[in-house]
Write a protein that holds these residues in place. Sequence first.
Motif, PDB file in Angstrom:
ATOM      1  N   GLY A 100     -44.470  72.968 107.729  1.00  0.00           N
ATOM      2  CA  GLY A 100     -43.345  72.999 106.982  1.00  0.00           C
ATOM      3  C   GLY A 100     -43.282  72.101 106.042  1.00  0.00           C
ATOM      4  O   GLY A 100     -42.537  71.944 104.941  1.00  0.00           O
ATOM      5  N   THR A 101     -44.118  70.885 106.111  1.00  0.00           N
ATOM      6  CA  THR A 101     -44.279  69.704 105.245  1.00  0.00           C
ATOM      7  C   THR A 101     -44.505  70.176 103.922  1.00  0.00           C
ATOM      8  O   THR A 101     -45.567  70.754 103.745  1.00  0.00           O
ATOM      9  CB  THR A 101     -45.155  68.625 105.713  1.00  0.00           C
ATOM     10  OG1 THR A 101     -44.671  68.199 106.986  1.00  0.00           O
ATOM     11  CG2 THR A 101     -44.990  67.441 104.802  1.00  0.00           C
ATOM     12  N   VAL A 102     -43.814  69.796 102.844  1.00  0.00           N
ATOM     13  CA  VAL A 102     -44.131  69.943 101.706  1.00  0.00           C
ATOM     14  C   VAL A 102     -44.794  68.897 100.750  1.00  0.00           C
ATOM     15  O   VAL A 102     -44.305  67.906 100.893  1.00  0.00           O
ATOM     16  CB  VAL A 102     -42.553  70.267 100.821  1.00  0.00           C
ATOM     17  CG1 VAL A 102     -43.077  70.676  99.257  1.00  0.00           C
ATOM     18  CG2 VAL A 102     -42.168  71.806 101.425  1.00  0.00           C
ATOM     19  N   LEU A 103     -46.042  69.225 100.202  1.00  0.00           N
ATOM     20  CA  LEU A 103     -46.691  68.293  99.582  1.00  0.00           C
ATOM     21  C   LEU A 103     -46.868  68.167  97.994  1.00  0.00           C
ATOM     22  O   LEU A 103     -46.830  69.626  97.897  1.00  0.00           O
ATOM     23  CB  LEU A 103     -48.221  68.055 100.101  1.00  0.00           C
ATOM     24  CG  LEU A 103     -48.366  67.510 101.502  1.00  0.00           C
ATOM     25  CD1 LEU A 103     -49.750  67.637 101.841  1.00  0.00           C
ATOM     26  CD2 LEU A 103     -47.796  66.048 101.690  1.00  0.00           C
ATOM     27  N   LEU A 104     -46.770  67.421  97.151  1.00  0.00           N
ATOM     28  CA  LEU A 104     -47.147  67.786  95.759  1.00  0.00           C
ATOM     29  C   LEU A 104     -47.843  66.811  94.966  1.00  0.00           C
ATOM     30  O   LEU A 104     -47.901  65.769  95.543  1.00  0.00           O
ATOM     31  CB  LEU A 104     -45.768  67.626  95.057  1.00  0.00           C
ATOM     32  CG  LEU A 104     -44.594  66.685  95.156  1.00  0.00           C
ATOM     33  CD1 LEU A 104     -43.739  66.577  93.986  1.00  0.00           C
ATOM     34  CD2 LEU A 104     -43.549  67.151  96.621  1.00  0.00           C
ATOM     35  N   ASP A 105     -48.169  67.104  93.682  1.00  0.00           N
ATOM     36  CA  ASP A 105     -49.197  66.436  93.090  1.00  0.00           C
ATOM     37  C   ASP A 105     -50.796  66.707  93.485  1.00  0.00           C
ATOM     38  O   ASP A 105     -50.968  66.506  94.720  1.00  0.00           O
ATOM     39  CB  ASP A 105     -48.981  64.826  93.262  1.00  0.00           C
ATOM     40  CG  ASP A 105     -49.796  64.166  92.128  1.00  0.00           C
ATOM     41  OD1 ASP A 105     -49.665  63.806  91.093  1.00  0.00           O
ATOM     42  OD2 ASP A 105     -51.269  63.666  92.397  1.00  0.00           O
ATOM     43  N   SER A 106     -51.458  67.122  92.725  1.00  0.00           N
ATOM     44  CA  SER A 106     -52.945  67.691  93.237  1.00  0.00           C
ATOM     45  C   SER A 106     -53.705  66.698  93.792  1.00  0.00           C
ATOM     46  O   SER A 106     -54.364  66.865  94.755  1.00  0.00           O
ATOM     47  CB  SER A 106     -53.437  68.295  92.062  1.00  0.00           C
ATOM     48  OG  SER A 106     -53.943  67.272  90.887  1.00  0.00           O
ATOM     49  N   THR A 107     -53.473  65.263  93.173  1.00  0.00           N
ATOM     50  CA  THR A 107     -54.357  64.222  93.793  1.00  0.00           C
ATOM     51  C   THR A 107     -53.972  63.808  95.141  1.00  0.00           C
ATOM     52  O   THR A 107     -54.783  63.706  96.035  1.00  0.00           O
ATOM     53  CB  THR A 107     -54.574  62.869  92.917  1.00  0.00           C
ATOM     54  OG1 THR A 107     -55.024  63.619  91.710  1.00  0.00           O
ATOM     55  CG2 THR A 107     -55.110  61.827  93.321  1.00  0.00           C
ATOM     56  N   LEU A 108     -52.748  63.672  95.137  1.00  0.00           N
ATOM     57  CA  LEU A 108     -52.373  63.428  96.719  1.00  0.00           C
ATOM     58  C   LEU A 108     -52.392  64.383  97.769  1.00  0.00           C
ATOM     59  O   LEU A 108     -52.743  64.207  98.700  1.00  0.00           O
ATOM     60  CB  LEU A 108     -50.661  63.106  96.552  1.00  0.00           C
ATOM     61  CG  LEU A 108     -50.392  61.847  95.677  1.00  0.00           C
ATOM     62  CD1 LEU A 108     -48.677  61.673  95.618  1.00  0.00           C
ATOM     63  CD2 LEU A 108     -51.112  60.733  96.008  1.00  0.00           C
ATOM     64  N   ILE A 109     -52.229  65.650  97.327  1.00  0.00           N
ATOM     65  CA  ILE A 109     -52.641  66.686  98.107  1.00  0.00           C
ATOM     66  C   ILE A 109     -54.048  66.914  98.601  1.00  0.00           C
ATOM     67  O   ILE A 109     -54.464  66.834  99.901  1.00  0.00           O
ATOM     68  CB  ILE A 109     -52.315  68.213  97.350  1.00  0.00           C
ATOM     69  CG1 ILE A 109     -50.818  68.462  97.148  1.00  0.00           C
ATOM     70  CG2 ILE A 109     -53.073  69.236  98.198  1.00  0.00           C
ATOM     71  CD1 ILE A 109     -50.502  69.560  96.538  1.00  0.00           C
ATOM     72  N   LEU A 110     -54.906  66.678  97.587  1.00  0.00           N
ATOM     73  CA  LEU A 110     -56.166  66.555  98.043  1.00  0.00           C
ATOM     74  C   LEU A 110     -56.955  65.345  98.739  1.00  0.00           C
ATOM     75  O   LEU A 110     -57.668  65.279  99.583  1.00  0.00           O
ATOM     76  CB  LEU A 110     -57.265  66.789  96.741  1.00  0.00           C
ATOM     77  CG  LEU A 110     -57.056  67.879  95.959  1.00  0.00           C
ATOM     78  CD1 LEU A 110     -57.866  68.029  94.561  1.00  0.00           C
ATOM     79  CD2 LEU A 110     -57.597  69.303  96.854  1.00  0.00           C
ATOM     80  N   ASP A 111     -56.062  64.129  98.522  1.00  0.00           N
ATOM     81  CA  ASP A 111     -56.569  63.159  99.330  1.00  0.00           C
ATOM     82  C   ASP A 111     -56.196  63.314 100.735  1.00  0.00           C
ATOM     83  O   ASP A 111     -56.866  62.787 101.744  1.00  0.00           O
ATOM     84  CB  ASP A 111     -55.780  61.866  98.796  1.00  0.00           C
ATOM     85  CG  ASP A 111     -56.535  61.189  97.515  1.00  0.00           C
ATOM     86  OD1 ASP A 111     -57.579  61.592  97.314  1.00  0.00           O
ATOM     87  OD2 ASP A 111     -55.714  60.530  96.955  1.00  0.00           O
ATOM     88  N   THR A 112     -55.022  63.964 100.819  1.00  0.00           N
ATOM     89  CA  THR A 112     -54.453  64.404 102.229  1.00  0.00           C
ATOM     90  C   THR A 112     -55.349  65.145 102.948  1.00  0.00           C
ATOM     91  O   THR A 112     -55.706  64.992 104.115  1.00  0.00           O
ATOM     92  CB  THR A 112     -53.160  64.753 102.177  1.00  0.00           C
ATOM     93  OG1 THR A 112     -52.047  64.055 101.525  1.00  0.00           O
ATOM     94  CG2 THR A 112     -52.606  65.117 103.650  1.00  0.00           C
ATOM     95  N   LEU A 113     -55.650  66.262 102.238  1.00  0.00           N
ATOM     96  CA  LEU A 113     -56.672  67.262 102.896  1.00  0.00           C
ATOM     97  C   LEU A 113     -58.106  66.830 103.200  1.00  0.00           C
ATOM     98  O   LEU A 113     -58.700  67.401 104.208  1.00  0.00           O
ATOM     99  CB  LEU A 113     -56.677  68.468 102.102  1.00  0.00           C
ATOM    100  CG  LEU A 113     -55.314  69.332 102.074  1.00  0.00           C
ATOM    101  CD1 LEU A 113     -55.138  70.402 100.917  1.00  0.00           C
ATOM    102  CD2 LEU A 113     -54.605  69.731 103.191  1.00  0.00           C
TER     103      LEU A 113
END
Length: 204
Positions: A57-70
């Motif tokens: 259920g955690t909501v992530l935003l911003d493409s760069t931050l999303i991809l760094d996390t993944l």
Amino acid sequence: MRLIGMLDSPYVRRVAISLRAMGIGFDHEPLSVFRDFEAFAALNAVVKAPTLVLDDGTVLLDSTLILDTLDRVAVPDLRLAPTAQADFVLSQRLIGLALTACEKSVQIVYERNLRPIEKQHQPWLDRVERQLLAAFDLLEDDFAQTAGWRFAERPLQADITAAVTWRFTQSVLAETVPAYRYPSLASLSRRAEARSEFSAFPIE
């Protein structure tokens, strides 16, 4: 995992392609930040695309931050950041240039399409166009150094982001950024768009 946003956004498309390339399963929900504002706000109050809702259920935003996390949770062999430090730094530079080109393309499109013509400020548009072309010039110089992918036998994040940005800009500003001026980026785009992870998420 749920990816929220329209594929006409290069930022959403960048994340979708990267998730597929990393072998991470997800559902895509093509909500528009304009037409579907309230439905989008129910998932993410700030209504920013892309939005990624994780399994917990955690909501992530911003493409760069999303991809760094993944990239931290992907199978090591499928991660999209180069492992060598020098390659990683260069990759970050190229991604930064591509995202700048993306940002400037969006600014020009919004200025031309959303602002009344009598309120458009041509000196500002000229400045943004100069920044846009400078970013593509630098990307072209770098990608001209290889006929393949920049860091590996498969496209990594620098390749993906540059290819997505080029395709987006060509769809909205082809007259401003002529393909003949950037043969290496045009070639990169053709090779990238032929891959399954790209064709699975065509620009809308």
